[in-house]
Design an enzyme around this catalytic site. Structure first.
Site, short mmCIF file in Angstrom:
data_model
loop_
_atom_site.label_atom_id
_atom_site.label_comp_id
_atom_site.label_asym_id
_atom_site.label_seq_id
_atom_site.Cartn_x
_atom_site.Cartn_y
_atom_site.Cartn_z
N HIS A 63 10.49 0.31 -7.99
CA HIS A 63 9.13 -0.24 -8.07
C HIS A 63 8.07 0.86 -7.93
O HIS A 63 7.64 1.19 -6.83
CB HIS A 63 8.95 -1.30 -6.99
N HIS A 65 4.40 2.56 -9.87
CA HIS A 65 3.33 2.45 -10.87
C HIS A 65 2.93 3.86 -11.30
O HIS A 65 2.48 4.65 -10.48
CB HIS A 65 2.13 1.71 -10.28
N LEU A 66 3.12 4.14 -12.59
CA LEU A 66 2.83 5.49 -13.08
C LEU A 66 1.48 5.60 -13.79
O LEU A 66 1.02 6.71 -14.07
CB LEU A 66 3.96 5.98 -14.00
N ARG A 67 0.86 4.47 -14.10
CA ARG A 67 -0.54 4.44 -14.61
C ARG A 67 -0.74 5.02 -16.00
O ARG A 67 -1.87 5.05 -16.48
CB ARG A 67 -1.50 5.16 -13.64
N HIS A 182 6.74 -10.53 -8.63
CA HIS A 182 5.70 -10.46 -7.59
C HIS A 182 5.39 -11.89 -7.19
O HIS A 182 4.84 -12.65 -7.98
CB HIS A 182 4.47 -9.77 -8.19
N ASP A 310 6.81 0.60 -4.18
CA ASP A 310 5.59 0.03 -4.77
C ASP A 310 4.48 1.10 -4.81
O ASP A 310 3.32 0.84 -4.53
CB ASP A 310 5.11 -1.21 -4.01
N HIS A 314 -4.21 5.09 -6.56
CA HIS A 314 -5.59 4.75 -6.90
C HIS A 314 -6.47 5.92 -6.52
O HIS A 314 -6.16 6.65 -5.57
CB HIS A 314 -6.08 3.51 -6.13
#
Lengths: 433, 313
Positions: A63, A65-67, A182, A310, A314
């Protein structure tokens, strides 16, 4: 770099083969060749002295997030992969909530191309459950699976339609893809921004009860029973979720679950102690001490299959704001090992169980290669110094983002080497090329 | 400073002594307000910026008058929108105002914690004029001041707070202040308006109005906001006023003759208070408004660098 690496003198912890003791690990031609008590080298081999270290299969994070594409100012596939290997993760599954979302082959291919160019961690894309993650129509799972997606998710956007969820579980059976979900009932979440309890009351922040997660977990367990589909519960956070997953497994259902380092170690009280720091704002929120204890117990007894970070980068644009206005999420790849190691030091988790939850646990949940040092396995290895103390400062991160609740804290435990496919890609805080 | 407090953001952070320092100074400040010429030079050359992100007439006016009576220059900066819609972040807005070198920044914001975020980024003193459902410290202090003034002391007294506790920053500031000054607090309202775990703040909870107000020395009636109806926290204002509103009959039957009725305003006449109670003998609502100016004078005076000893003289 030679084709043979020999790692000597370390404590090899490989739960998949039941190994825990001082061994030599020989890697040859991108595979694990041998794990034994024999020492001695062969000419031309690279020797790594691992005395005082742990030698484990490379970690696998289901899990992340690579954006990229779309929000490269927060993270790219390359910077995320760099952060991964710095934290000991040699394989990562990246969530589809990029811009655009990963509901088409073109996005899947772009991610894989960027990952290949970076040449660091293995990157496995996760495709969307629904087109545009809109929660209305199925995405093209056949094309996504053929393109290399290993799971499906509308992460961040719960699938509120029970009917769509049912059809998604059924349709995914044709491609043997798990759905990683989720779980939050958005009506119960409302405008909530932290766990509901005495602390949210004190802070005057809108609360989200653990039951917002539990009602969806119970629904999807029921749908897994109906369809025979593979449900993987993302970031379990509440005691009720752990209880529901435990019961579902006892009934033999194909349900797996992950838990994050932060839900294993931080509570809603930390939001108050941090004075509304948005580095403590994530979804699901940090819950009560009782929930945290249930998650730790669930991880220890195998109810929760694996640890997933996760990792959600940001920038200050999304975080230097009022708590209500800031986006959810924290980075986690580079802090997961020391944060979870603290549970071992506190006697609440054994070292082999911790490593299992970071290696073969996630590999089995998604059917990924690796996660073990059994001969013939991919030569993906993490070498860890369990005693190294370091200050987790913003300038230490390889990730583009530093939104971490552990920033400024002293942590114990570091990944010193990461090896992917027999190549040393990270050593002592530096990328190796 | 107020004791160890450089800012006035949350009464949770205030000790009993710090609360008393403000309340005691407010007594002298109230005396100033009674003079024919309501002006003292205490804060001459100091400036106070009122930064309001939420509509407010009484609190903003109260801070403005308080600053002016003390001879400080007051500037009102009103912004209807929050940073989400406006484009400029709260931190940027605060830094811009900071560059104008105010001595005190008074901030009201719809997001809980916003004054603390501002305080991290500016050098001047920050006073919260209410943040989200977190705290409204000057209101809590003026409630303490009003009850202490009318009853002589807060020790051993009982206060009932009735209404929508969940959304009330006034209730939270009262809950953090009164127990430190020796007053027991009872909360009352429909179960949908009582937030999770609130008893852990040191109060009792009942859903029955009579149980809450009988024997109480003072009652704070909170405003019921119309957007809560059908939220669905309560079905109708009709049912609310029957069960949790105070009218003359309930006041006569249940209240002590000496009991005070407070309200942070603005009142919804006919919902939480009937007009005869709002204007009746128990009501100290207008005293609260005047005391609010005195309390805010004390806060501004202490945080803008005034000398407590000089103020006493």
């Amino acid at each position: 770099m030679s084709d043979v690496i020999i790692i000597e003198g370390g404590r090899v912890i490989d739960p998949a083969t039941g190994t825990d003791g001082v061994r030599s690990v020989v890697l040859r031609d991108g595979k694990v060749a041998e794990v034994s008590e024999r020492t001695g080298t062969v000419s031309g081999a690279t020797l790594i002295d691992a005395r005082g270290r742990w030698v484990t299969p490379g970690f696998i994070d289901l899990h992340v997030h690579l954006r990229e594409p779309g929000q490269e100012y927060k993270e790219t596939v390359a910077t995320g992969a760099r952060a991964a290997v710095a934290g000991g993760f040699t394989s990562i599954v990246c969530m589809p909530n990029t811009k655009p979302v990963n509901d088409t082959l073109a996005v899947t291919e772009l991610i894989l191309a960027r990952a290949a160019a970076a040449g660091l961690a293995r990157v496995y894309p996760c495709g969307c459950i629904s087109k545009g993650s809109g929660g209305e129509e199925l995405a093209e799972y056949g094309e996504l699976a053929a393109g290399g997606c290993v799971a499906l998710s509308d992460d961040g956007k719960p699938v509120m339609s029970s009917s769509l969820m049912r059809r998604a579980l059924e349709y995914a059976l044709a491609f043997k893809l798990p759905l990683t979900v989720h779980e939050e009932d958005l009506a119960l979440v409302g405008k909530g921004v932290m766990h509901e309890g005495a602390t949210s009351t004190r802070l005057g922040l809108k609360g989200i009860p653990g039951q917002a997660e539990e009602v969806m977990v119970l629904r999807d367990i029921a749908l897994a029973e109906l369809t025979g589909g593979r449900v993987h519960i993302a970031h379990a956070s509440s005691a009720g979720t752990v209880r529901a997953v435990r019961e579902a497994k006892q009934r033999g259902l194909a349900v797996t679950a992950e838990v994050t380092p932060h839900h294993l170690t931080l509570t809603d009280e930390d939001v108050a102690a941090s004075r509304y720091s948005t580095d403590f704002k994530m979804s699901p929120p940090l819950r009560s001490a009782a929930d945290v204890a249930a998650c730790v117990a669930g991880l220890a007894d195998g109810t929760l299959d694996c640890i997933a970070t996760d990792h959600a980068p940001h920038s200050p644009v999304e975080k230097d704001l009022e708590f209500d206005a800031a986006l959810n999420g924290i980075v986690g790849l580079e802090t997961a090992f020391p944060v979870c190691l603290a549970l071992v030091q506190a006697g609440r988790l054994t070292a082999p169980r911790l490593i299992e939850a970071l290696t073969v646990g996630p590999a089995r949940a998604f059917g990924l290669p690796g996660g073990t040092l059994a001969p013939g396995s991919p030569a993906d290895v993490a070498i860890l110094d369990p005693t190294a103390a370091w200050l987790c400062s913003a300038d230490r991160f390889h990730s583009k983002s530093t939104n971490s609740p552990w920033k400024g804290r002293r942590l114990t435990g570091r990944c010193t080497h990461a090896i992917v496919g027999g190549r040393l890609v990270h050593q002592d805080g530096k990328e190796q090329r | 400073v107020i004791g160890r407090q450089k800012h006035c953001i949350a009464l949770e952070d205030f000790s009993r002594e710090e609360l008393l320092q403000v309340l005691d100074l407010a007594v002298s400040m109230k005396e100033v307000l009674r003079r024919p010429i309501k002006k003292v030079p205490s804060l001459r050359g100091k400036s106070v910026v009122n930064l309001f992100f939420e509509a407010s007439t009484r609190t903003r006016s109260s801070f403005e008058i308080a600053a002016k009576v003390l001879s400080a220059d007051a500037l009102n900066w009103t912004s209807a929108s929050s940073s989400v819609t406006k484009g400029e972040t709260l931190v940027d807005t605060a830094r811009n105002l900071e560059a104008m070198r105010p001595d005190v920044l008074v901030i009201r914001h719809s997001a809980s914690g916003a004054p603390g975020l501002v305080a991290e980024h500016v050098a001047c003193a920050v006073v919260s004029a209410g943040d989200g459902a977190h705290e409204h410290p000057s209101q809590g202090l003026l409630d303490c001041f009003t009850i202490r003034e009318k009853l002589g002391s807060l020790e051993g007294k009982t206060l009932a707070i009735v209404g929508d506790i969940s959304h009330s920053r006034v209730a939270r500031s009262d809950l953090h202040a009164f127990p430190k000054l020796g007053t027991r607090v009872r909360l009352c309202g429909p179960p949908t308006m009582i937030p999770a775990g609130v008893e852990q703040l040191g109060c009792t909870v009942t859903h029955d109005l009579r149980t809450a107000v009988e024997g109480a020395d003072a009652v704070v009636m909170l405003r019921i906001q119309h957007e809560r109806i059908g939220d669905p926290l309560i079905p109708t204002t009709r049912e609310y006023s029957r069960l949790w509103g105070l009218n003359a009959k309930k006041a006569r039957d249940w209240l002590k003759p000496s009991a005070l009725i407070l309200h942070p305003g603005p009142i919804n006449r006919g919902v939480e208070l009937s007009p005869d109670v709002a204007d009746g003998p128990h009501s100290v609502i207008l005293d609260q408004v005047q005391n609010g100016v005195a309390v805010r004078m004390a806060i501004l005076y202490l945080l803008a660098g005034g000398d407590p000893a000089e103020a006493k003289a």
